[in-house]
Design a protein around this motif. Sequence first.
Motif, PDB file in Angstrom:
ATOM      1  N   ALA A  52       0.835  -1.205   0.000  1.00  0.00           N
ATOM      2  CA  ALA A  52       0.000   0.000   0.000  1.00  0.00           C
ATOM      3  C   ALA A  52       0.867   1.251   0.000  1.00  0.00           C
ATOM      4  N   LEU A  53       1.935   1.244   0.781  1.00  0.00           N
ATOM      5  CA  LEU A  53       2.826   2.411   0.827  1.00  0.00           C
ATOM      6  C   LEU A  53       3.546   2.619  -0.505  1.00  0.00           C
ATOM      7  N   VAL A  54       3.901   1.539  -1.170  1.00  0.00           N
ATOM      8  CA  VAL A  54       4.531   1.651  -2.494  1.00  0.00           C
ATOM      9  C   VAL A  54       3.526   2.237  -3.497  1.00  0.00           C
ATOM     10  N   GLU A  55       2.275   1.793  -3.437  1.00  0.00           N
ATOM     11  CA  GLU A  55       1.243   2.346  -4.319  1.00  0.00           C
ATOM     12  C   GLU A  55       1.028   3.831  -4.052  1.00  0.00           C
ATOM     13  N   ALA A  56       1.026   4.212  -2.776  1.00  0.00           N
ATOM     14  CA  ALA A  56       0.844   5.619  -2.412  1.00  0.00           C
ATOM     15  C   ALA A  56       2.008   6.454  -2.951  1.00  0.00           C
ATOM     16  N   GLN A  57       3.218   5.955  -2.779  1.00  0.00           N
ATOM     17  CA  GLN A  57       4.389   6.669  -3.282  1.00  0.00           C
ATOM     18  C   GLN A  57       4.350   6.802  -4.802  1.00  0.00           C
ATOM     19  N   SER A  58       3.918   5.754  -5.462  1.00  0.00           N
ATOM     20  CA  SER A  58       3.806   5.774  -6.914  1.00  0.00           C
ATOM     21  C   SER A  58       2.785   6.814  -7.372  1.00  0.00           C
ATOM     22  N   LYS A  59       1.654   6.879  -6.692  1.00  0.00           N
ATOM     23  CA  LYS A  59       0.619   7.856  -7.034  1.00  0.00           C
ATOM     24  C   LYS A  59       1.147   9.274  -6.833  1.00  0.00           C
ATOM     25  N   CYS A  60       1.802   9.532  -5.713  1.00  0.00           N
ATOM     26  CA  CYS A  60       2.304  10.881  -5.430  1.00  0.00           C
ATOM     27  C   CYS A  60       3.456  11.267  -6.357  1.00  0.00           C
ATOM     28  N   SER A  61       4.223  10.285  -6.808  1.00  0.00           N
ATOM     29  CA  SER A  61       5.318  10.611  -7.723  1.00  0.00           C
ATOM     30  C   SER A  61       4.783  11.109  -9.060  1.00  0.00           C
ATOM     31  N   GLU A  62       3.548  10.754  -9.404  1.00  0.00           N
ATOM     32  CA  GLU A  62       2.916  11.276 -10.623  1.00  0.00           C
ATOM     33  C   GLU A  62       2.777  12.797 -10.555  1.00  0.00           C
ATOM     34  N   TYR A  63       2.668  13.325  -9.340  1.00  0.00           N
ATOM     35  CA  TYR A  63       2.496  14.763  -9.116  1.00  0.00           C
ATOM     36  C   TYR A  63       3.769  15.423  -8.586  1.00  0.00           C
ATOM     37  N   ASN A  64       4.878  14.664  -8.593  1.00  0.00           N
ATOM     38  CA  ASN A  64       6.131  15.174  -8.025  1.00  0.00           C
ATOM     39  C   ASN A  64       5.947  15.605  -6.570  1.00  0.00           C
ATOM     40  N   SER A  65       5.207  14.808  -5.823  1.00  0.00           N
ATOM     41  CA  SER A  65       4.859  15.124  -4.435  1.00  0.00           C
ATOM     42  C   SER A  65       5.296  14.004  -3.503  1.00  0.00           C
ATOM     43  N   ASN A  66       5.188  14.275  -2.210  1.00  0.00           N
ATOM     44  CA  ASN A  66       5.475  13.284  -1.179  1.00  0.00           C
ATOM     45  C   ASN A  66       4.178  12.800  -0.537  1.00  0.00           C
ATOM     46  N   VAL A  81     -10.626 -14.431   9.709  1.00  0.00           N
ATOM     47  CA  VAL A  81     -10.447 -13.031   9.331  1.00  0.00           C
ATOM     48  C   VAL A  81      -9.115 -12.877   8.597  1.00  0.00           C
ATOM     49  N   PHE A  82      -9.158 -12.349   7.382  1.00  0.00           N
ATOM     50  CA  PHE A  82      -7.928 -12.076   6.649  1.00  0.00           C
ATOM     51  C   PHE A  82      -7.318 -10.774   7.149  1.00  0.00           C
ATOM     52  N   ALA A  83      -6.011 -10.667   7.022  1.00  0.00           N
ATOM     53  CA  ALA A  83      -5.331  -9.425   7.387  1.00  0.00           C
ATOM     54  C   ALA A  83      -5.840  -8.308   6.473  1.00  0.00           C
ATOM     55  N   ARG A  84      -5.982  -7.098   7.045  1.00  0.00           N
ATOM     56  CA  ARG A  84      -6.455  -5.949   6.276  1.00  0.00           C
ATOM     57  C   ARG A  84      -5.622  -4.734   6.638  1.00  0.00           C
ATOM     58  N   TYR A  85      -5.434  -3.876   5.631  1.00  0.00           N
ATOM     59  CA  TYR A  85      -4.725  -2.616   5.860  1.00  0.00           C
ATOM     60  C   TYR A  85      -5.397  -1.544   5.026  1.00  0.00           C
ATOM     61  N   GLU A  86      -5.682  -0.423   5.672  1.00  0.00           N
ATOM     62  CA  GLU A  86      -6.298   0.707   4.988  1.00  0.00           C
ATOM     63  C   GLU A  86      -5.434   1.946   5.226  1.00  0.00           C
ATOM     64  N   LEU A  87      -5.093   2.629   4.154  1.00  0.00           N
ATOM     65  CA  LEU A  87      -4.228   3.804   4.218  1.00  0.00           C
ATOM     66  C   LEU A  87      -4.926   4.982   3.547  1.00  0.00           C
ATOM     67  N   THR A  88      -5.088   6.068   4.277  1.00  0.00           N
ATOM     68  CA  THR A  88      -5.614   7.294   3.698  1.00  0.00           C
ATOM     69  C   THR A  88      -4.463   8.295   3.681  1.00  0.00           C
ATOM     70  N   PHE A  89      -4.246   8.918   2.517  1.00  0.00           N
ATOM     71  CA  PHE A  89      -3.099   9.812   2.354  1.00  0.00           C
ATOM     72  C   PHE A  89      -3.406  10.936   1.389  1.00  0.00           C
ATOM     73  N   LYS A  90      -2.541  11.952   1.434  1.00  0.00           N
ATOM     74  CA  LYS A  90      -2.561  13.071   0.496  1.00  0.00           C
ATOM     75  C   LYS A  90      -1.192  13.151  -0.153  1.00  0.00           C
ATOM     76  N   CYS A  91      -1.150  13.762  -1.316  1.00  0.00           N
ATOM     77  CA  CYS A  91       0.116  14.027  -1.992  1.00  0.00           C
ATOM     78  C   CYS A  91       0.431  15.516  -1.776  1.00  0.00           C
ATOM     79  N   GLU A  92       1.566  15.792  -1.122  1.00  0.00           N
ATOM     80  CA  GLU A  92       1.952  17.177  -0.851  1.00  0.00           C
ATOM     81  C   GLU A  92       3.369  17.437  -1.283  1.00  0.00           C
TER      82      GLU A  92
END
Length: 92
Positions: A52-66, A81-92
């Motif tokens: 998830a963190l790699v996907e977030a970084q990839s998305k923000c790199s599209e905007y030259n952001s962190n 119960v399967f393991a779950r992870y939810e990440l909410t983020f902004k690109c800044e």
Amino acid sequence: MKIVSLVILILITTGCATSDMVRMGDSYTIFKEGGTPALGQEFRLSRLKAKALVEAQSKCSEYNSNVMILKETETEMSIGVFARYELTFKCE
């Protein structure tokens, strides 16, 4: 033989790992859910989080952001119960 086939069918249809990214205004949410280890699907929370963190970084790199993490929700794998992870983020 019928019982074995039924068990395999249930594992295949219910044990699928999932991943989604949704944009909500100026933020994004990535949801990762593990699957069944017997079928070779990812089940470790640490790996779901890393992906998830790699996907977030990839998305923000599209905007030259962190990545700026706004919220994280973690659920460890347990019986039924399967393991779950939810990440909410902004690109800044």
